[in-house]
Design an enzyme around this catalytic site. Structure first.
Site, PDB file in Angstrom:
ATOM      1  N   SER A 481      -1.396   7.426   5.615  1.00  0.00           N
ATOM      2  CA  SER A 481      -2.366   6.666   4.825  1.00  0.00           C
ATOM      3  C   SER A 481      -1.808   6.117   3.522  1.00  0.00           C
ATOM      4  O   SER A 481      -1.066   5.158   3.520  1.00  0.00           O
ATOM      5  CB  SER A 481      -3.606   7.512   4.580  1.00  0.00           C
ATOM      6  OG  SER A 481      -4.340   7.593   5.772  1.00  0.00           O
ATOM      7  N   ASP A 492       7.968  -4.227   2.582  1.00  0.00           N
ATOM      8  CA  ASP A 492       7.641  -5.649   2.740  1.00  0.00           C
ATOM      9  C   ASP A 492       8.134  -6.485   1.566  1.00  0.00           C
ATOM     10  O   ASP A 492       8.521  -7.648   1.739  1.00  0.00           O
ATOM     11  CB  ASP A 492       6.130  -5.836   2.916  1.00  0.00           C
ATOM     12  CG  ASP A 492       5.633  -5.299   4.251  1.00  0.00           C
ATOM     13  OD1 ASP A 492       6.474  -5.078   5.144  1.00  0.00           O
ATOM     14  OD2 ASP A 492       4.414  -5.101   4.388  1.00  0.00           O
ATOM     15  N   LYS A 506      -1.632   6.222  10.394  1.00  0.00           N
ATOM     16  CA  LYS A 506      -3.058   6.159  10.069  1.00  0.00           C
ATOM     17  C   LYS A 506      -3.323   4.936   9.195  1.00  0.00           C
ATOM     18  O   LYS A 506      -2.875   4.874   8.062  1.00  0.00           O
ATOM     19  CB  LYS A 506      -3.502   7.421   9.337  1.00  0.00           C
ATOM     20  CG  LYS A 506      -4.962   7.395   8.936  1.00  0.00           C
ATOM     21  CD  LYS A 506      -5.333   8.652   8.169  1.00  0.00           C
ATOM     22  CE  LYS A 506      -6.776   8.577   7.697  1.00  0.00           C
ATOM     23  NZ  LYS A 506      -6.982   7.498   6.715  1.00  0.00           N
TER      24      LYS A 506
END
Length: 742
Positions: A481, A492, A506
């Site tokens: 999470s 990214d 998750k």
């Protein structure tokens, strides 16, 4: 401030080896009669507030959940199967005939909730409780048997997919094998028959005692989680006690005396004390002391808490700040009939610093000298929501703590920073976003999509960079999470290297709904509903759901994706993709990643510890496939001797490989014994001293994954320096970030 979570996989389900409850109006007459007769000795009854809480929870789950699902016969069947599995996952308590008589309720559990009649699930629990008592009573009787360990016999210990025992003879034979295995483990550890019998009899008796301490709240929470998790894996019901513990876990603080307790021999035993807490500062308590009575106020009469549930003892000890608690204590070195002492303590706010962010420095030797890698270990993304809402400028926050540690690491002139998120199950969404901004500045961090398909981009408008230098993130399968949001954003943006295992997978957002507030109840009685309200997506449009974050540099792993992680859930949300957010990368490590991978592989190929890890992974997978264990003493001795020889050989190799040519540090005797030999004991059957020594040794043991991550980041610095284009780009980026920060 909204309590929005993207993790914290709270262990709120009751152990599958606990208990059952009540009568049955929603069951058919035959089933009800059988359940009531079997449960005649004990009966858990649904409470009025639980019936109301179930109805309120159903309202939210059917209308406002991200995956809103009708509470109908189809859902009832899912609840039934999950509830049955939570009671008897290994199929060692119920007979096939017990399961058959439950089948009348398979499509009626929806009616039980909607019609506000919970007698059905409580009746099922009562029968389970009775069967549990019967099986453990029989196990104790078997201790008078003479086991033949020369027979060629195996015990199938993985039974999730095995059929239910068809009759009582099959059940008894199954338990004979279980007890025989317990006995053999202790025998192989050198225990004498009399000691083995005493140990196992006490173990089975204690198991029954713990089961009999269950309350209606436990039964209700177990059933409601069978419902909530049938909707979606990360939706949970938390009873009043579990809700309180969850809040403490998030804010890392509470009011009390600062002692961690453990149930040992039916007494609340002090396991450790928080430094600076009332318990530690008093000088009157020590590890091993047993609290046998608790009173309120200096003149209060202590209530005898011998044999109480531990959470009930804790509830008495906790209380408002600056109030007084009186403890009746049996000292650690006193016998059962020894002299007691009275300890008076004033409660204070306790900060659980052991769960807060911490820093260390890893030094890596290179041709240019030592490189210093600053490591920040973050166990969870914590935040004191209430304090922040009140405007408390010192509210507890993971981001604030990490920012302080980064400032300290700058002063200590580290060359790179590693954020260690191993086994960090998540926490506050706000913290995930704000923590990421410490490294990327302003910009989108994560995208949320709600049940209506609306996408909202989360970013930190302040966006002040606290560290602009090289960095990495260390993850494993337990990183979930919030950890995945942070790692994915760093990846990214090209901001740092992701190292370790593929994360949990998750990709959902939860909010906590106070059912007490919904019912306008002034006292906690209905509990909380932790409910999934959205799915989160990376800024590149992908999601960590199911797939997790794939590391740039991968480590060998024991974890099987089918047994642990989001992909192990049968009702997990699917992987999907949306449009990327409007973001701009701040770096690109692709040019050096191939070389980093090659150096990593060359290094671990020569590293004995990684060789040992790969051997253990292969052995683990081999044993997992077997699903059975021999009950033949000779075969087990051969297996044990080979295992111990392997461990001793490894210790000898480690001693010769110490970098300074000196013998490597050895673990304590207690820890070494636990590490090299199966002593046949469970949990608190070992002495507290041995248990704490083993934990200390494990904490101090060489962390080869962390050391290798530091080496990888050191390699990154060297390769970037040798690549003029990357070096210029890195310098420009850092200057820009510093300018932005100023």
């Amino acid at each position: 401030m909204k309590k929005t979570f993207i993790g914290m996989m709270v262990a709120i389900a009751i152990s599958t080896h606990f208990a059952l409850a009540d009568s049955s109006s929603a069951l058919d007459n035959k089933t009800a009669s059988a359940a009531n007769q079997a449960a005649a000795t004990i009966s858990f009854q649904p409470q009025a507030q639980q019936i109301q809480a179930a109805n309120m929870a159903a309202e939210f789950l059917t209308r406002f959940h991200y995956k809103a699902t009708p509470l109908d016969d189809a859902m009832s069947e899912k609840i039934f199967d999950r509830y049955l599995k939570s009671l008897d996952a290994d199929r060692i308590f119920f007979l096939q005939s017990d399961v058959d008589q439950f089948n009348g309720a398979r499509n009626k559990l929806d009616d039980a909730i909607l019609s506000q009649d919970l007698s059905t699930p409580f009746a099922m629990f009562n029968l389970y409780h009775q069967r549990f008592k019967e099986r453990l009573t029989y196990a104790r009787e078997l201790l008078n048997s003479d086991f033949d360990f020369s027979q060629k016999e195996v015990y199938r210990y993985q039974r999730e997919k095995e059929p239910w025992p068809q009759n009582i003879d099959q059940m008894r034979d199954l338990w004979r094998q279980r007890v025989k295995n317990d006995w053999l483990r202790l025998k192989l550890a050198g225990k004498e028959p009399a000691a083995i019998k005493t140990t196992l009899d006490k173990r089975y008796e204690s198991t029954l005692t713990r089961m009999n301490k269950l309350k209606s709240e436990d039964v209700f929470q177990l059933f409601m989680n069978a419902y909530a998790m049938s909707v979606e894996p990360h939706t949970n019901y938390l009873g009043p006690k579990a809700a309180e513990d969850f809040d403490i876990q998030m804010r890392l603080s509470m009011t009390g005396i600062g002692a961690t307790l453990q149930d040992r021999d039916e007494m609340a035993t002090i396991r450790e004390m928080v430094p600076g807490s009332p318990a530690a500062l008093s000088g009157k308590l020590k590890v091993g002391d047993r609290i046998v009575g608790v009173g309120q106020g200096a003149d209060g009469t202590p209530v005898d808490v011998m044999g109480w549930r531990l959470d009930d003892v804790v509830k008495l000890i906790r209380g408002p700040k600056d109030t007084t608690v009186l403890l009746d204590v049996l000292p650690a070195d006193a016998g059962p009939d020894g002299a007691h002492k009275t300890v008076l303590l004033v409660r204070n706010k306790i900060t659980l610093e052991q769960q807060a962010a911490k820093k260390t420095i890893q030094e890596v030797k290179t041709a240019e000298g030592l490189r210093r890698i600053g490591v920040i270990a973050l166990p969870t993304f914590y935040q004191d929501f209430d304090a922040r809402r009140r405007g408390d400028k010192d509210f507890k926050s993971a981001t604030r703590d990490v920012a302080k540690l980064l400032t300290e690491l700058k002063k200590e002139k580290v060359d790179s920073v590693l954020i260690d998120l191993r086994d960090n199950g998540g926490g506050s969404l706000n913290e995930a976003v704000e923590l990421t901004s410490l490294f990327i500045g302003k910009g989108p961090v994560v995208q949320q999509r709600n049940s209506r398909g609306e996408v909202h981009v989360e970013s930190d408008s302040a966006g002040v960079v606290a560290w602009g230098g090289p960095m990495g993130v260390l993850i494993n399968r337990g990183s979930a999470s919030a950890s995945e949001i942070f790692a994915a954003a760093i990846q990214d943006y090209g901001r740092g290297l992701i190292i370790g295992e593929t994360s949990f997978g998750k990709g959902t957002v939860q909010t906590v709904i106070s059912l007490d507030q919904m019912a306008r109840s002034e006292k906690p009685q209905y509990g909380d509903l932790k409910m999934t309200i959205a799915q989160f997506f990376r800024v590149n449009g992908g999601t960590t759901q199911l797939r997790g974050v794939t590391p740039d540099i991968a480590y060998p792993s024991f974890v099987d994706a089918d047994s642990y992680g989001e992909s192990s859930y049968d009702n997990a949300l699917p992987w999907v993709q949306i449009k990327p957010a409007n973001y701009h990368t701040v770096g690109n490590l692709k040019d050096v990643q191939a070389m980093l991978q090659m150096r990593h592989e060359m290094r671990i190929a020569k590293d004995k510890e990684f060789q040992f890890i790969n051997e253990d992974i292969a052995e683990f997978k081999k044993q997992k496939e077997k699903k059975v264990i021999s009950l033949n003493e000779e075969e087990r001795r051969v297996e044990r001797d080979l295992r111990e020889k392997k461990i001793k050989d490894r210790e000898a190799i480690r001693a010769t490989l110490d970098s300074k040519g000196k013998p490597a540090d050895k673990k304590s005797d207690a820890a070494a014994k636990l590490a090299t030999q199966d002593d046949g004991l469970q949990g608190n059957e070992r002495s507290l001293a041995a248990e704490l020594a083993a934990e200390k040794a494990n904490k101090e043991a060489k962390d080869v994954f962390l050391i290798e991550a530091a080496n990888i980041l050191s390699d990154e610095i060297e390769l970037i320096k040798s690549n003029k284009r990357l070096a210029d780009k890195s310098t420009a980026r850092n200057n820009a970030k510093l300018k932005e920060a100023n």
